[in-house]
Write a protein that holds these residues in place. Structure first.
Motif, PDB file in Angstrom:
ATOM      1  N   GLY A 174       6.310 -17.712   3.536  1.00  0.00           N
ATOM      2  CA  GLY A 174       6.530 -18.875   4.388  1.00  0.00           C
ATOM      3  C   GLY A 174       7.809 -18.853   5.193  1.00  0.00           C
ATOM      4  N   GLY A 175       8.645 -17.866   4.982  1.00  0.00           N
ATOM      5  CA  GLY A 175       9.914 -17.812   5.702  1.00  0.00           C
ATOM      6  C   GLY A 175      10.552 -16.441   5.566  1.00  0.00           C
ATOM      7  N   PHE A 176      11.607 -16.231   6.312  1.00  0.00           N
ATOM      8  CA  PHE A 176      12.275 -14.925   6.351  1.00  0.00           C
ATOM      9  C   PHE A 176      13.777 -15.104   6.123  1.00  0.00           C
ATOM     10  CE2 PHE A 176       8.783 -15.160   9.433  1.00  0.00           C
ATOM     11  CZ  PHE A 176       7.886 -14.299   8.823  1.00  0.00           C
ATOM     12  N   PRO A 177      14.421 -14.126   5.464  1.00  0.00           N
ATOM     13  CA  PRO A 177      13.809 -12.957   4.843  1.00  0.00           C
ATOM     14  C   PRO A 177      13.092 -13.330   3.550  1.00  0.00           C
ATOM     15  CG  PRO A 177      16.144 -13.022   4.327  1.00  0.00           C
ATOM     16  CD  PRO A 177      15.892 -14.163   5.276  1.00  0.00           C
ATOM     17  N   SER A 178      12.038 -12.589   3.240  1.00  0.00           N
ATOM     18  CA  SER A 178      11.386 -12.674   1.937  1.00  0.00           C
ATOM     19  C   SER A 178      11.175 -11.251   1.435  1.00  0.00           C
ATOM     20  CB  SER A 178      10.047 -13.402   2.021  1.00  0.00           C
ATOM     21  OG  SER A 178      10.218 -14.783   2.239  1.00  0.00           O
ATOM     22  N   LEU A 189       7.818 -11.965  -6.181  1.00  0.00           N
ATOM     23  CA  LEU A 189       8.616 -12.492  -5.073  1.00  0.00           C
ATOM     24  C   LEU A 189      10.057 -12.580  -5.563  1.00  0.00           C
ATOM     25  CD1 LEU A 189       8.715 -13.770  -2.195  1.00  0.00           C
ATOM     26  CD2 LEU A 189       8.389 -15.990  -3.305  1.00  0.00           C
ATOM     27  N   ILE A 190      10.925 -11.698  -5.060  1.00  0.00           N
ATOM     28  CA  ILE A 190      12.283 -11.624  -5.602  1.00  0.00           C
ATOM     29  C   ILE A 190      13.341 -12.187  -4.648  1.00  0.00           C
ATOM     30  CG2 ILE A 190      11.732  -9.723  -7.156  1.00  0.00           C
ATOM     31  CD1 ILE A 190      13.073  -7.809  -5.197  1.00  0.00           C
ATOM     32  N   ALA A 191      12.921 -12.577  -3.451  1.00  0.00           N
ATOM     33  CA  ALA A 191      13.835 -13.289  -2.548  1.00  0.00           C
ATOM     34  C   ALA A 191      13.019 -14.108  -1.571  1.00  0.00           C
ATOM     35  CB  ALA A 191      14.729 -12.311  -1.789  1.00  0.00           C
ATOM     36  N   ARG A 192      13.429 -15.348  -1.400  1.00  0.00           N
ATOM     37  CA  ARG A 192      12.897 -16.211  -0.352  1.00  0.00           C
ATOM     38  C   ARG A 192      14.122 -16.822   0.315  1.00  0.00           C
ATOM     39  NH1 ARG A 192       9.174 -20.254  -2.728  1.00  0.00           N
ATOM     40  NH2 ARG A 192       7.428 -18.873  -2.257  1.00  0.00           N
ATOM     41  N   GLY A 193      14.510 -16.241   1.441  1.00  0.00           N
ATOM     42  CA  GLY A 193      15.787 -16.594   2.043  1.00  0.00           C
ATOM     43  C   GLY A 193      16.860 -15.615   1.590  1.00  0.00           C
ATOM     44  N   GLU A 199      22.649 -10.165  -7.100  1.00  0.00           N
ATOM     45  CA  GLU A 199      21.470 -10.851  -7.651  1.00  0.00           C
ATOM     46  C   GLU A 199      20.215 -10.018  -7.453  1.00  0.00           C
ATOM     47  OE1 GLU A 199      22.449 -15.594  -7.192  1.00  0.00           O
ATOM     48  OE2 GLU A 199      21.632 -14.553  -5.464  1.00  0.00           O
ATOM     49  N   MET A 200      20.079  -9.438  -6.256  1.00  0.00           N
ATOM     50  CA  MET A 200      18.901  -8.628  -5.969  1.00  0.00           C
ATOM     51  C   MET A 200      18.853  -7.396  -6.873  1.00  0.00           C
ATOM     52  SD  MET A 200      17.057  -9.979  -3.517  1.00  0.00           S
ATOM     53  CE  MET A 200      16.128  -8.602  -2.877  1.00  0.00           C
ATOM     54  N   LYS A 201      19.998  -6.752  -7.017  1.00  0.00           N
ATOM     55  CA  LYS A 201      20.055  -5.554  -7.853  1.00  0.00           C
ATOM     56  C   LYS A 201      19.665  -5.871  -9.295  1.00  0.00           C
ATOM     57  CE  LYS A 201      23.273  -1.956  -9.386  1.00  0.00           C
ATOM     58  NZ  LYS A 201      24.648  -1.447  -9.368  1.00  0.00           N
TER      59      LYS A 201
END
Length: 216
Positions: A174-178, A189-193, A199-201
């Motif tokens: 529904g939005g970027f970045p995802s 789903l590991i990032a929405r925004g 955190e990602m690592k």
């Protein structure tokens, strides 16, 4: 365990994707042995959403300082100048087609190309709606300009690009970045925004560790 795939849903005109670019590039360098990375174009500004930059100027001027502070990126003076002038049309179509063409011509990183597209606009202030403006960018990736240009103007690649937009729609993006990390039939789903590199690592390592343990 089969090799994981990371799908980075972005749009060339997405300011927060520009801010997220250093994060996703570092993650690709860190995890490239375990994870295949791919940038997927989102088609954020199409059809009725196409408009001159002037209509977004006040919103952008308010949002940009926070974006720069949170992400560490800087909008270049050439971009600030075209923002002030305001006549540039915001349209995702051609830069998204450029990504489709790029991926058809090389197996090199689509993450790097996504970043370079955004740098072209947000740092160099170059209009991504003009075919000829891609020449320097394409030659910097050691790709033949005439072949790239021919494909960029071929309706078949426009069709392929619109098919790519549907990937995100079908996955409920529904939005970027995802960012979606896919392993076998399982997608996370590991990032929405925007999300920080640390955190990602951590979340990628946790999922890879879990999937490795489950596959034993």
């Amino acid at each position: 365990m089969e090799k994981a795939k990371l799908l980075y849903f972005y749009d060339p005109l997405c300011g927060w994707c520009f801010g997220f670019s250093p994060v996703i590039k570092k993650l690709e360098k860190e995890f490239q042995e375990q994870v295949a990375f791919e940038a997927i174009s989102g088609g954020m500004v199409l059809g009725d959403r196409v408009k001159p930059l002037s209509e977004m100027k006040e919103y952008l001027k308010e949002a940009m300082p926070r974006l720069e502070e949170m992400t560490g990126v800087k909008f270049g003076k050439p971009y600030l100048d075209i923002l002030e002038e305001g006549s540039l049309m915001l349209n995702s179509e051609l830069p998204c087609i450029a990504m489709t063409v790029y991926k058809s011509m090389t197996n090199k990183s689509s993450i790097e190309f996504a970043s370079a597209l955004q740098s072209t606009l947000y740092e160099q202030g170059i209009n991504l709606n003009e075919v000829e403006n891609y020449r320097t960018l394409i030659e910097s990736f050691d790709l033949p300009w005439e072949v790239f240009k021919s494909k960029l103007e071929d309706p078949a690649y426009k069709e392929k690009t619109y098919q790519e937009f549907q990937i995100g729609q079908q996955m409920g993006i529904g939005g970027f970045p995802s960012v979606v990390l896919s392993i076998g039939n399982q997608g996370y789903l590991i990032a929405r925004g925007y999300r920080s590199e640390s955190e990602m690592k951590a979340v990628i390592e946790e999922i890879l560790s879990k999937e490795t343990a489950d596959s034993k």
